[in-house]
Scaffold this motif. Sequence first.
Motif, PDB file in Angstrom:
ATOM      1  N   VAL A  74     -14.441 -37.185  76.513  1.00 45.51           N
ATOM      2  CA  VAL A  74     -13.486 -36.479  75.977  1.00 45.51           C
ATOM      3  C   VAL A  74     -13.343 -36.684  74.354  1.00 45.51           C
ATOM      4  O   VAL A  74     -12.632 -36.157  73.589  1.00 45.51           O
ATOM      5  N   HIS A  75     -14.025 -37.837  73.813  1.00 48.72           N
ATOM      6  CA  HIS A  75     -13.994 -38.272  72.240  1.00 48.72           C
ATOM      7  C   HIS A  75     -15.008 -38.066  71.597  1.00 48.72           C
ATOM      8  O   HIS A  75     -15.437 -38.506  70.352  1.00 48.72           O
ATOM      9  N   LEU A 129     -16.086 -35.204  70.124  1.00 48.64           N
ATOM     10  CA  LEU A 129     -15.724 -34.662  68.860  1.00 48.64           C
ATOM     11  C   LEU A 129     -15.625 -35.767  67.653  1.00 48.64           C
ATOM     12  O   LEU A 129     -15.865 -35.219  66.670  1.00 48.64           O
ATOM     13  N   ASN A 171     -21.389 -38.890  71.056  1.00 50.18           N
ATOM     14  CA  ASN A 171     -21.904 -39.106  72.363  1.00 50.18           C
ATOM     15  C   ASN A 171     -22.375 -40.504  72.666  1.00 50.18           C
ATOM     16  O   ASN A 171     -22.681 -41.316  71.924  1.00 50.18           O
ATOM     17  N   ALA A 184      -9.494 -35.721  70.107  1.00 53.08           N
ATOM     18  CA  ALA A 184     -10.073 -34.934  71.462  1.00 53.08           C
ATOM     19  C   ALA A 184      -9.325 -33.673  71.137  1.00 53.08           C
ATOM     20  O   ALA A 184      -8.056 -33.371  70.771  1.00 53.08           O
ATOM     21  N   GLU A 199      -9.298 -30.407  74.096  1.00 54.20           N
ATOM     22  CA  GLU A 199      -9.500 -30.137  75.420  1.00 54.20           C
ATOM     23  C   GLU A 199      -8.765 -28.771  75.894  1.00 54.20           C
ATOM     24  O   GLU A 199      -7.533 -28.642  75.803  1.00 54.20           O
ATOM     25  N   ARG A 259      -5.170 -33.421  82.790  1.00 54.73           N
ATOM     26  CA  ARG A 259      -6.715 -32.874  82.261  1.00 54.73           C
ATOM     27  C   ARG A 259      -7.758 -33.488  83.344  1.00 54.73           C
ATOM     28  O   ARG A 259      -8.660 -32.812  83.776  1.00 54.73           O
ATOM     29  N   HIS A 312     -14.436 -29.511  76.946  1.00 49.98           N
ATOM     30  CA  HIS A 312     -14.450 -29.994  75.211  1.00 49.98           C
ATOM     31  C   HIS A 312     -14.445 -29.199  74.304  1.00 49.98           C
ATOM     32  O   HIS A 312     -15.627 -29.005  73.817  1.00 49.98           O
ATOM     33  N   ASP A 367     -16.387 -29.890  70.877  1.00 48.57           N
ATOM     34  CA  ASP A 367     -17.785 -29.606  70.681  1.00 48.57           C
ATOM     35  C   ASP A 367     -18.709 -28.777  71.427  1.00 48.57           C
ATOM     36  O   ASP A 367     -19.864 -29.032  71.479  1.00 48.57           O
TER      37      ASP A 367
END
Length: 465
Positions: free
Chosen positions: A150-151, A153, A157, A248, A250, A325, A374, A377
Motif C-alpha cells: 500500500v505504500h 506510491l 516497491n 497511500a 487505495e 481495506r 493501489h 501507482d
Amino acid sequence: MLTPADQAFLDRLRAEGVEVGEAEPRYLEEPRGRWPGRAAGVARPHSTEEVARVLRAAAAERVAVVPYGGGTGLVGGQVKGEGPLPLVLSLERMTALRAIDPQSLVVEAGATLQSVQEAAQTVGRLFPLTIAAQGTAQIGGCLSTNAGGVHVLRYGNARALCLGIEAVLADGTVWNGLTRLRKDNTGYDLRDLLIGAEGTLGVITAAALRLFEPPAVTGLAFFALPSPAAAVALLGLAQGRFAGCVSAFELISRQGLSFLREVGPEVHMPFAEDPDWMVLIELGLPAGMDAEAAFVELFEAAEDLVLDAVIAQSGAQAAQMWELRESLPLANRRIGAISSHDISVPVAAIPDFVAEAGAMLAAMGDFRINCFGHVGDGNLHYNVFPAPGRNRSEYDAQKDAVKTAVHDLVVRGYNGSVSAEHGIGRLKVGDLERYADPAKLMMMRSIKTALDPLGILNPGAVLRG
C-alpha cells in the motif's frame, strides 16, 4: 515415495551438517489452494555457508531446489507439483539482524517483514514496505517477488527499498553484495537482477535495507467519490497540495463493500450509504502540520469531485479503516472468483480501462466485478465473480475467456502489465509467453542459462522448465 537416490541425497546433506526434515503440508501449499506441491524433503539451513552446501550438492546431483519463504505468494512460485521430487529450501532459520543504524539495516532472508519493521522502530526509523501478510512473509520472499503493497506510491516497491543483497548462486557460489551504498556504478546491477527473479537465478540469504524518518504526523481518511475519474483527479490534487506526503491512495468500489456485507468479515463501514467508489488516503506530514486540517483543505479544494469524507479521529479509527481495506481479499475468497487479475495500467488510463473492461465483460455474460487496489501507482486488483445466487463452477467454460479478454485489454489496449505486484510464479508463465516482447524473453532465457545452466533453481517458475 522417496527413491533410493532421493534418500541418498538427503543423507548427504545431513552428513554435511544441514538440517533436513520431511516435507510437512505447510511447505507444499499456497494460499489459494490451486496447486499441491511435492518434495523429497525440506532443508532448513542456519547460515549462508549451509545454503551454499545445499546448492553445491544439488548441482552435483542435479536435484531441483524450490526456495521457500513465508509461503504467502499468490502465483504458485513456492510449490512444484510435477516432475522429479525437488528439495524445498526454507530460510526460516536464518533470521539474524546483522547490523542496524538510522540509515539502514542488514538482516537475513528468513526474518519476517514485521520483525524488520519492529527493528527499524528501535532506532526511531521506518521500514515502509506494508502488505497484509507481513507477519508471515519473509524478507527473502518479499525481495524475490519484488513485493509492492500500500505504500509504493511514496516509497517504492521492495526493489526501491533494498541497497544490497547476499545470495547463493546455483553452483553454490556466494555473492557478497551487501553494500549499503546509495550510489554504486561499478557495472551491471546484479542486485536488481536477482530481486524479482523468484528464486530462479539465485537464493537471497541476506539484504541491506533502507530506513526512513517516519512522518511526524500521520492522518487517514475515506473520501466518497462518484467515479474512478474523480479518484484520479483527487490523487493529482492531493499530490499537488501535499507533495511527497501522500503515502497511500487505495481505491474501493461499492461491489467490494457489498461483498463485505454479504459474507464478512464484519468491519466498520464509514458511510451511512455505500458510495459507488471511495478512496482511502494516508498522509504523512511534517511536524507543525495538522492532518485533519489538511484533509479539510483537500475536501474543500475538491468540492466538485468529492461526495463526502470521514477523517480518522484516533488510532483506533485509523485501524478500523485499514481493516476494511485489508478485509477485501478475504471477502473475495469467500465469494469465489471466476478470474482474478493483478494488473497495472498508467494511472491516467484507469478510468477508461475500468469503463471499457466493464462494458466488455457485460457483453460476455452475467458477472459481478470487484475492482480495488493501489490506484496511486496504477495497480488494480480487477476480479470477476459470479452473479448473485450462482456458483463460480457454473462459469468454468468461460473463465479462460474472461482472463484472456481482461489481459488482452490491459496489454494491447493500455500497454499495461498482467502482473503488477504478485510476480509470475507458475500461474502466469503462459501469460508471460503470450504478452512479453520476444527480445525480453530471449534475454531472460539467456540470463537463466548463464546463471543456472543445469536448471535446478525453482524450475518451472517464471520461465517454462
